[in-house]
Design an enzyme around this catalytic site. Sequence first.
Site, PDB file in Angstrom:
ATOM      1  N   ASP A  81      20.829  23.493   8.530  1.00  0.00           N
ATOM      2  CA  ASP A  81      19.646  22.619   8.648  1.00  0.00           C
ATOM      3  C   ASP A  81      20.221  21.202   8.703  1.00  0.00           C
ATOM      4  O   ASP A  81      20.390  20.846   7.231  1.00  0.00           O
ATOM      5  CB  ASP A  81      18.244  22.972   7.877  1.00  0.00           C
ATOM      6  CG  ASP A  81      16.913  22.097   8.272  1.00  0.00           C
ATOM      7  OD1 ASP A  81      16.883  21.877   9.422  1.00  0.00           O
ATOM      8  OD2 ASP A  81      16.251  22.056   7.311  1.00  0.00           O
ATOM      9  N   GLU A 133      19.453  16.956  17.421  1.00  0.00           N
ATOM     10  CA  GLU A 133      18.219  16.232  17.252  1.00  0.00           C
ATOM     11  C   GLU A 133      18.288  15.009  17.997  1.00  0.00           C
ATOM     12  O   GLU A 133      19.225  14.127  17.749  1.00  0.00           O
ATOM     13  CB  GLU A 133      17.798  16.153  15.699  1.00  0.00           C
ATOM     14  CG  GLU A 133      16.560  15.155  15.833  1.00  0.00           C
ATOM     15  CD  GLU A 133      15.870  15.330  14.356  1.00  0.00           C
ATOM     16  OE1 GLU A 133      16.180  16.625  13.559  1.00  0.00           O
ATOM     17  OE2 GLU A 133      15.175  14.608  13.740  1.00  0.00           O
ATOM     18  N   HIS A 179       8.812  14.960   7.769  1.00  0.00           N
ATOM     19  CA  HIS A 179       9.189  16.036   6.750  1.00  0.00           C
ATOM     20  C   HIS A 179       8.444  15.654   5.551  1.00  0.00           C
ATOM     21  O   HIS A 179       7.708  14.634   5.098  1.00  0.00           O
ATOM     22  CB  HIS A 179      10.517  15.836   6.129  1.00  0.00           C
ATOM     23  CG  HIS A 179      11.560  16.410   7.353  1.00  0.00           C
ATOM     24  ND1 HIS A 179      12.418  15.404   7.744  1.00  0.00           N
ATOM     25  CD2 HIS A 179      11.830  17.507   7.622  1.00  0.00           C
ATOM     26  CE1 HIS A 179      13.277  16.091   8.691  1.00  0.00           C
ATOM     27  NE2 HIS A 179      12.613  17.431   8.911  1.00  0.00           N
ATOM     28  N   GLY A 208       9.313  19.549  10.399  1.00  0.00           N
ATOM     29  CA  GLY A 208       8.279  19.019   9.537  1.00  0.00           C
ATOM     30  C   GLY A 208       6.951  19.432  10.160  1.00  0.00           C
ATOM     31  O   GLY A 208       5.935  18.995  10.024  1.00  0.00           O
ATOM     32  N   ALA A 209       7.044  20.854  10.117  1.00  0.00           N
ATOM     33  CA  ALA A 209       5.657  21.886  10.649  1.00  0.00           C
ATOM     34  C   ALA A 209       4.915  22.285   9.477  1.00  0.00           C
ATOM     35  O   ALA A 209       3.836  22.679   9.657  1.00  0.00           O
ATOM     36  CB  ALA A 209       6.206  22.778  11.150  1.00  0.00           C
ATOM     37  N   SER A 210       5.424  21.810   7.951  1.00  0.00           N
ATOM     38  CA  SER A 210       4.411  22.379   6.811  1.00  0.00           C
ATOM     39  C   SER A 210       3.179  21.286   7.116  1.00  0.00           C
ATOM     40  O   SER A 210       3.302  20.345   7.405  1.00  0.00           O
ATOM     41  CB  SER A 210       5.043  22.162   5.571  1.00  0.00           C
ATOM     42  OG  SER A 210       6.087  23.084   5.334  1.00  0.00           O
ATOM     43  N   ASP A 231       9.556  24.165   5.246  1.00  0.00           N
ATOM     44  CA  ASP A 231      10.391  23.993   4.063  1.00  0.00           C
ATOM     45  C   ASP A 231       9.050  23.725   2.851  1.00  0.00           C
ATOM     46  O   ASP A 231       9.122  24.477   1.677  1.00  0.00           O
ATOM     47  CB  ASP A 231      11.426  23.022   3.874  1.00  0.00           C
ATOM     48  CG  ASP A 231      12.314  22.832   2.595  1.00  0.00           C
ATOM     49  OD1 ASP A 231      11.979  23.690   1.653  1.00  0.00           O
ATOM     50  OD2 ASP A 231      13.103  22.048   2.505  1.00  0.00           O
TER      51      ASP A 231
HETATM   52  P1  13P Z   1       8.676  20.431   6.186  1.00  0.00           P
HETATM   53  O1  13P Z   1       8.941  19.491   5.328  1.00  0.00           O
HETATM   54  O2  13P Z   1       7.352  20.141   6.939  1.00  0.00           O
HETATM   55  O3  13P Z   1       8.512  21.704   5.703  1.00  0.00           O
HETATM   56  O4  13P Z   1       9.810  20.412   7.441  1.00  0.00           O
HETATM   57  C1  13P Z   1      10.790  21.217   7.155  1.00  0.00           C
HETATM   58  C2  13P Z   1      11.968  21.068   8.278  1.00  0.00           C
HETATM   59  O5  13P Z   1      11.966  20.218   9.017  1.00  0.00           O
HETATM   60  C3  13P Z   1      13.351  21.369   7.735  1.00  0.00           C
HETATM   61  O6  13P Z   1      14.282  21.060   8.642  1.00  0.00           O
HETATM   62  O1  G3H Z   2      14.490  18.839   6.406  1.00  0.00           O
HETATM   63  C1  G3H Z   2      14.713  19.556   5.537  1.00  0.00           C
HETATM   64  C2  G3H Z   2      13.825  19.280   4.071  1.00  0.00           C
HETATM   65  O2  G3H Z   2      12.692  19.933   3.875  1.00  0.00           O
HETATM   66  C3  G3H Z   2      14.518  18.682   3.158  1.00  0.00           C
HETATM   67  O3  G3H Z   2      15.331  19.143   2.594  1.00  0.00           O
HETATM   68  O4  G3H Z   2      15.153  18.081   0.400  1.00  0.00           O
HETATM   69  O5  G3H Z   2      16.940  19.777   0.985  1.00  0.00           O
HETATM   70  O6  G3H Z   2      17.275  17.697   1.860  1.00  0.00           O
HETATM   71  P1  G3H Z   2      16.327  18.677   1.412  1.00  0.00           P
HETATM   72 ZN    ZN Z   3      13.885  18.914   9.404  1.00  0.00          ZN
END
Ligand code: 13P
Ligand code: G3H
Ligand code: ZN
Length: 283
Positions: A81, A133, A179, A208-210, A231
């Site tokens: 990622d 992206e 995010h 950023g879907a959380s 995440d």
């Molecule tokens: P969140 O912070 O919304 O969970 O996004 C996760 C993400 O986009 C990881 O690449």
């Molecule tokens: O984009 C992804 C994450 O939510 C940020 O992750 O803190 O491990 O870089 P990271």
């Molecule tokens: Zn992301």
Amino acid sequence: MLVTGKEILQDAYKNHYAVGAFNIMNLEGLRSVIDAAEQERSPILIQTTEGGLGYGGIEYLGEMVKIAAQNATVPVALHLDHGGSFEMVMQCLRRGWTSVMIDGSHLPLKENIDLTRRVVDAAHAMGVSVEAELGRLSGIEDNLSVSEKDAIYTNPDEAEEFVKATGVDYLAIAIGTAHGKYKGVPKLDFDRLDVIKKRLDMPIVLHGASGIPEDSIKKAISLGINKINIDTDIRIAYIDATRKFVTENPDIFDPRKVFKGARIAMTEVVAGKMRMFGCAGRA
Ligand code: 13P
Ligand code: G3H
Ligand code: ZN
């Protein structure tokens, strides 16, 4: 079974659903997301950021996910990622990742294309699929004007040019998500998503879907999102459950007891997302 990201996302693309891509950084996270995938009979992308790999160790996390995938009865892809450099991607390819993201979204278009093209050439030669992206995710507190949105959200013309020039397998776009933990309710640019999807014949990724409400997630899927990254919601479940347990049980110091509830909480969050995204029951 361990499969490529493309294999998982092609089915989602053909059948109009989205697959969850869940970030892990340790054994607790890995066991939790695999348990959810088995429980929900869902394909899954398990993803690691550079920060997560620094914390968990690239060799450890890679081997752990591969063992989990071999033992799983559902399709599992191991995804990088937000890979920040060609070298980072190479390290993951060498260790058996089956999907990689190169994130050149902060670069000028031409440089993003050049970097992504190099990654696609190398990854495809090894049978590994690639996410890139285009456009930048806004900050969680940003309240953008129309001209600011045009400046940072994904431009459909550029998206078409980018995909043709790079040969990337799936594209992450910026339509108003961020995010981290939202302060208010984010407003997504669905019209932009609709235009982009109609012009690109491929799976589209939502980062950023959380914290995005279920109706917005479902609308985004109906307009063509096929991979959804989560995440923050997993981190919150992990830490909230842990905090509650240690507060209520200050004398317990056995980590297996402390993290038992946290694992269950993470599995519940991930299983709920799988049902919401429509990938539950697809494996
Ligand atoms: P969140 O912070 O919304 O969970 O996004 C996760 C993400 O986009 C990881 O690449
Ligand atoms: O984009 C992804 C994450 O939510 C940020 O992750 O803190 O491990 O870089 P990271
Ligand atoms: Zn992301």
